[in-house]
Design a protein around this motif. Structure first.
Motif, PDB file in Angstrom:
ATOM      1  N   ARG A   1      41.027  43.404  39.725  1.00  0.00           N
ATOM      2  CA  ARG A   1      42.404  43.099  39.337  1.00  0.00           C
ATOM      3  C   ARG A   1      42.828  41.780  39.946  1.00  0.00           C
ATOM      4  NH1 ARG A   1      47.006  44.758  42.940  1.00  0.00           N
ATOM      5  NH2 ARG A   1      46.106  45.232  44.972  1.00  0.00           N
ATOM      6  N   GLN A   2      43.796  41.161  39.321  1.00  0.00           N
ATOM      7  CA  GLN A   2      44.310  39.879  39.808  1.00  0.00           C
ATOM      8  C   GLN A   2      45.791  39.997  40.109  1.00  0.00           C
ATOM      9  OE1 GLN A   2      42.841  36.685  40.553  1.00  0.00           O
ATOM     10  NE2 GLN A   2      44.859  36.741  41.510  1.00  0.00           N
ATOM     11  N   PRO A   3      46.170  40.145  41.380  1.00  0.00           N
ATOM     12  CA  PRO A   3      47.598  40.088  41.708  1.00  0.00           C
ATOM     13  C   PRO A   3      48.128  38.685  41.410  1.00  0.00           C
ATOM     14  CG  PRO A   3      46.302  40.994  43.527  1.00  0.00           C
ATOM     15  CD  PRO A   3      45.342  40.374  42.564  1.00  0.00           C
ATOM     16  N   TYR A   4      49.364  38.615  40.931  1.00  0.00           N
ATOM     17  CA  TYR A   4      49.981  37.303  40.759  1.00  0.00           C
ATOM     18  C   TYR A   4      51.194  37.207  41.680  1.00  0.00           C
ATOM     19  CZ  TYR A   4      52.835  39.831  37.256  1.00  0.00           C
ATOM     20  OH  TYR A   4      53.632  40.735  36.600  1.00  0.00           O
ATOM     21  N   THR A   5      51.249  36.078  42.391  1.00  0.00           N
ATOM     22  CA  THR A   5      52.291  35.885  43.401  1.00  0.00           C
ATOM     23  C   THR A   5      53.431  35.015  42.893  1.00  0.00           C
ATOM     24  OG1 THR A   5      51.020  34.039  44.303  1.00  0.00           O
ATOM     25  CG2 THR A   5      50.700  36.207  45.316  1.00  0.00           C
TER      26      THR A   5
ATOM     27  N   SER B   1      50.142  42.922  38.931  1.00  0.00           N
ATOM     28  CA  SER B   1      48.704  42.693  38.828  1.00  0.00           C
ATOM     29  C   SER B   1      48.290  42.679  37.368  1.00  0.00           C
ATOM     30  CB  SER B   1      47.915  43.792  39.552  1.00  0.00           C
ATOM     31  OG  SER B   1      48.206  43.826  40.932  1.00  0.00           O
ATOM     32  N   ILE B   2      47.361  41.788  37.034  1.00  0.00           N
ATOM     33  CA  ILE B   2      46.766  41.770  35.705  1.00  0.00           C
ATOM     34  C   ILE B   2      45.439  42.522  35.781  1.00  0.00           C
ATOM     35  CG2 ILE B   2      45.983  40.369  33.777  1.00  0.00           C
ATOM     36  CD1 ILE B   2      48.976  40.088  34.470  1.00  0.00           C
ATOM     37  N   ILE B   3      45.329  43.558  34.958  1.00  0.00           N
ATOM     38  CA  ILE B   3      44.143  44.419  34.981  1.00  0.00           C
ATOM     39  C   ILE B   3      43.639  44.600  33.560  1.00  0.00           C
ATOM     40  CG2 ILE B   3      43.222  46.666  35.655  1.00  0.00           C
ATOM     41  CD1 ILE B   3      45.512  46.931  37.617  1.00  0.00           C
ATOM     42  N   GLU B   4      42.347  44.510  33.377  1.00  0.00           N
ATOM     43  CA  GLU B   4      41.757  44.756  32.069  1.00  0.00           C
ATOM     44  C   GLU B   4      41.909  46.232  31.709  1.00  0.00           C
ATOM     45  OE1 GLU B   4      37.680  42.842  32.230  1.00  0.00           O
ATOM     46  OE2 GLU B   4      38.609  42.220  34.125  1.00  0.00           O
ATOM     47  N   ASN B   5      42.393  46.492  30.505  1.00  0.00           N
ATOM     48  CA  ASN B   5      42.645  47.872  30.093  1.00  0.00           C
ATOM     49  C   ASN B   5      41.398  48.741  30.189  1.00  0.00           C
ATOM     50  OD1 ASN B   5      45.203  46.965  29.519  1.00  0.00           O
ATOM     51  ND2 ASN B   5      45.195  47.596  27.372  1.00  0.00           N
ATOM     52  N   ARG B   6      40.283  48.192  29.765  1.00  0.00           N
ATOM     53  CA  ARG B   6      39.067  49.001  29.744  1.00  0.00           C
ATOM     54  C   ARG B   6      38.669  49.452  31.139  1.00  0.00           C
ATOM     55  NH1 ARG B   6      34.525  46.535  26.106  1.00  0.00           N
ATOM     56  NH2 ARG B   6      36.227  46.876  24.645  1.00  0.00           N
ATOM     57  N   LEU B   7      38.826  48.578  32.123  1.00  0.00           N
ATOM     58  CA  LEU B   7      38.459  48.932  33.493  1.00  0.00           C
ATOM     59  C   LEU B   7      39.395  49.992  34.058  1.00  0.00           C
ATOM     60  CD1 LEU B   7      37.532  45.451  35.025  1.00  0.00           C
ATOM     61  CD2 LEU B   7      36.109  47.069  33.765  1.00  0.00           C
ATOM     62  N   LEU B   8      40.671  49.914  33.700  1.00  0.00           N
ATOM     63  CA  LEU B   8      41.616  50.919  34.174  1.00  0.00           C
ATOM     64  C   LEU B   8      41.342  52.274  33.515  1.00  0.00           C
ATOM     65  CD1 LEU B   8      43.959  51.513  36.002  1.00  0.00           C
ATOM     66  CD2 LEU B   8      45.524  50.594  34.279  1.00  0.00           C
ATOM     67  N   ILE B   9      41.001  52.261  32.235  1.00  0.00           N
ATOM     68  CA  ILE B   9      40.658  53.515  31.554  1.00  0.00           C
ATOM     69  C   ILE B   9      39.392  54.114  32.156  1.00  0.00           C
ATOM     70  CG2 ILE B   9      39.843  54.462  29.356  1.00  0.00           C
ATOM     71  CD1 ILE B   9      41.820  52.604  27.957  1.00  0.00           C
TER      72      ILE B   9
ATOM     73  N   LEU C   1      54.272  32.301  24.401  1.00  0.00           N
ATOM     74  CA  LEU C   1      52.875  32.186  24.812  1.00  0.00           C
ATOM     75  C   LEU C   1      52.776  32.505  26.292  1.00  0.00           C
ATOM     76  CD1 LEU C   1      49.894  31.160  24.743  1.00  0.00           C
ATOM     77  CD2 LEU C   1      50.819  28.838  25.075  1.00  0.00           C
ATOM     78  N   ALA C   2      51.874  33.427  26.645  1.00  0.00           N
ATOM     79  CA  ALA C   2      51.672  33.794  28.048  1.00  0.00           C
ATOM     80  C   ALA C   2      50.228  33.519  28.452  1.00  0.00           C
ATOM     81  CB  ALA C   2      52.000  35.263  28.269  1.00  0.00           C
ATOM     82  N   LEU C   3      50.055  32.918  29.627  1.00  0.00           N
ATOM     83  CA  LEU C   3      48.755  32.764  30.272  1.00  0.00           C
ATOM     84  C   LEU C   3      48.781  33.626  31.534  1.00  0.00           C
ATOM     85  CD1 LEU C   3      48.492  30.360  28.312  1.00  0.00           C
ATOM     86  CD2 LEU C   3      47.495  29.036  30.198  1.00  0.00           C
ATOM     87  N   LEU C   4      47.934  34.654  31.536  1.00  0.00           N
ATOM     88  CA  LEU C   4      47.937  35.642  32.610  1.00  0.00           C
ATOM     89  C   LEU C   4      46.661  35.506  33.425  1.00  0.00           C
ATOM     90  CD1 LEU C   4      49.122  38.637  30.398  1.00  0.00           C
ATOM     91  CD2 LEU C   4      50.535  37.077  31.749  1.00  0.00           C
TER      92      LEU C   4
ATOM     93  N   ASN D   1      46.895  32.071  40.959  1.00  0.00           N
ATOM     94  CA  ASN D   1      47.554  33.389  41.035  1.00  0.00           C
ATOM     95  C   ASN D   1      48.954  33.381  40.418  1.00  0.00           C
ATOM     96  OD1 ASN D   1      45.270  34.006  42.563  1.00  0.00           O
ATOM     97  ND2 ASN D   1      46.326  33.698  44.500  1.00  0.00           N
ATOM     98  N   THR D   2      49.105  32.607  39.356  1.00  0.00           N
ATOM     99  CA  THR D   2      50.417  32.433  38.728  1.00  0.00           C
ATOM    100  C   THR D   2      50.373  32.872  37.270  1.00  0.00           C
ATOM    101  OG1 THR D   2      50.928  30.558  40.174  1.00  0.00           O
ATOM    102  CG2 THR D   2      52.223  30.755  38.144  1.00  0.00           C
ATOM    103  N   ALA D   3      51.358  33.661  36.870  1.00  0.00           N
ATOM    104  CA  ALA D   3      51.547  34.011  35.464  1.00  0.00           C
ATOM    105  C   ALA D   3      52.490  32.983  34.847  1.00  0.00           C
ATOM    106  CB  ALA D   3      52.137  35.416  35.344  1.00  0.00           C
ATOM    107  N   ARG D   4      52.113  32.463  33.693  1.00  0.00           N
ATOM    108  CA  ARG D   4      52.875  31.404  33.043  1.00  0.00           C
ATOM    109  C   ARG D   4      53.277  31.829  31.641  1.00  0.00           C
ATOM    110  NH1 ARG D   4      48.924  29.308  36.315  1.00  0.00           N
ATOM    111  NH2 ARG D   4      49.499  27.509  37.605  1.00  0.00           N
TER     112      ARG D   4
END
Length: 400
Positions: free
Chosen positions: A81-85, A112-120, A217-220, A205-208
């Protein structure tokens, strides 16, 4: 002859699997029905290319993360996972911008940005250690609501009886259809393009997010050794989305670099793109006799703020609490009194969130110069007015 359980959940996605674990932890007998086979392992560890990631990701709020930790503390430590600060939002047609920094709120991250498949996969591992009966490669065919139970027919004429059936089967819910619940829906006349990209510069570590004339448009940021990968959610008017999908990879990367103002340098690589039409849907009723809906089966929302799955986990937490309360009190889990308590606690909050997202979509879709000026003035004022900014951020993070 029918099999018997207390609760049947249709759909073993993020919401359905989490709900099954929450109910199992309270001693409620659960059968979880899933038409698929389960998620295969996806990509390399550590990820080295855009193809090593699941294109579908979720922005998990701190509140949702805490809830998931109560269900599977050991599994979460293994998830990439990638926490964003930080999170920055721009009006691409003006000068307005809003910046959120975790340090302002004395928290380690904003989410946190997490891939759905990994969380499932993590949820599936935890389910394998629970008492939940997971019925894979089965589809819901019919349900028969009776006075004291609901009988569910699955593919292969397999039958189950329970006090309650829960629809966690997504936006095109079969449970909702069989409940004959009316829905209110409309198209945003937009589609969301999702993909993984590799950028020239690290994401820090930034969500834009940019509000473009044709859609947000989002860059996560994604977790990787060099912080060079991001997930994109590019919502655009349908004709614009068709144009973007028809481009070659190189041309798409060039368009994306321009749209994101080259904030991370040139976009160097993109995975296979997926395009999803965007609609808002909400069920008029979440509960009917011995049937209830959660997450996308009850409501879908524009992805611009990344709140969809967080609203779904909030549904799950509240429904689990109400069912546990009923179970501890010896009540019928499928009674309308129990289901109405859940609906009262969740429906108004979900509608408010949906209305807010609709307002944002409409506001940034307006081309008039006066509206653009007001937007930019408003964003600048909001960014400077710390009490309001902190209140909004804490509400979104679940730390209000």
């Amino acid at each position: 002859m029918s099999n018997t359980t207390q609760v049947i959940i249709i759909g073993a996605g993020l919401a359905g699997s989490a709900l099954a674990l929450a109910l199992d932890a309270r001693g409620i007998d659960v059968a979880l029905v899933e038409r698929g086979e389960g998620e295969p392992v996806n990509g390399a560890e550590p990820p080295l290319a855009v193809t090593d990631f699941d294109a579908r990701v979720s922005a998990i709020s701190p509140k949702s993360w805490r809830f998931l930790r109560t269900l599977m503390p050991d599994q979460l430590d293994q998830i990439r996972r990638q926490p964003y600060t930080e999170m920055t939002v721009w009006d691409a047609e003006g000068t307005g911008a809003v910046n959120f920094d975790a340090a302002q709120f004395a928290v380690p991250d904003l989410g946190s940005i997490i891939e759905n498949r990994l969380l499932i996969q993590a949820l599936a591992r935890q389910l394998s250690q629970s008492r939940v009966r997971v019925l894979r490669q089965r589809e819901l065919v019919d349900l028969d609501v009776q006075a004291n139970q609901v009988e569910v027919t699955l593919s292969g004429d397999e039958r189950w009886c329970a006090q309650l059936i829960i629809g966690a089967d997504g936006a095109l819910s079969k449970v909702r259809d069989l409940m004959q619940v009316s829905i209110k829906e409309w198209s945003y006349e937009q589609s969301a393009i999702i993909a993984t990209i590799r950028t020239e510069r690290a994401h820090a570590n930034t969500a834009r997010q940019w509000f473009l004339r044709t859609g947000p448009l989002a860059l996560l940021p994604l977790a990787s050794p060099n912080s060079e990968f991001c997930s994109i959610v590019w919502s655009a008017h349908s004709d614009r989305a068709d144009h973007l999908m028809a481009l070659s990879d190189d041309a798409f990367c060039a368009e994306l670099s321009a749209a994101s103002e080259s904030s991370l340098g040139h976009v160097q690589e993109v995975s296979q793109r997926q395009c999803v039409p965007l609609r808002q849907r909400r069920a008029v009723d979440y509960g009917r006799a011995r049937c209830v809906l959660v997450a996308d089966a009850a409501h879908t929302i524009h992805p611009l703020a990344g709140q969809g799955i967080n609203l779904g986990f909030a549904d799950v937490a509240v429904l689990a609490a109400e069912l546990a309360r009923a179970w501890d009190g010896g009540q019928d889990l499928g009674s309308m009194m129990v289901l109405e308590r859940y609906q009262r606690r969740r429906k108004s909050e979900n509608i408010a969130a949906m209305a807010a997202m609709e307002g944002f979509v409409q506001l940034f879709d307006r081309p008039e110069p006066l509206v653009r000026w007001a937007r930019n003035v408003g964003m600048t004022a909001f960014d400077r007015f710390q009490p309001l900014k902190q209140a909004v951020a804490r509400l979104a993070m679940g730390i209000a």
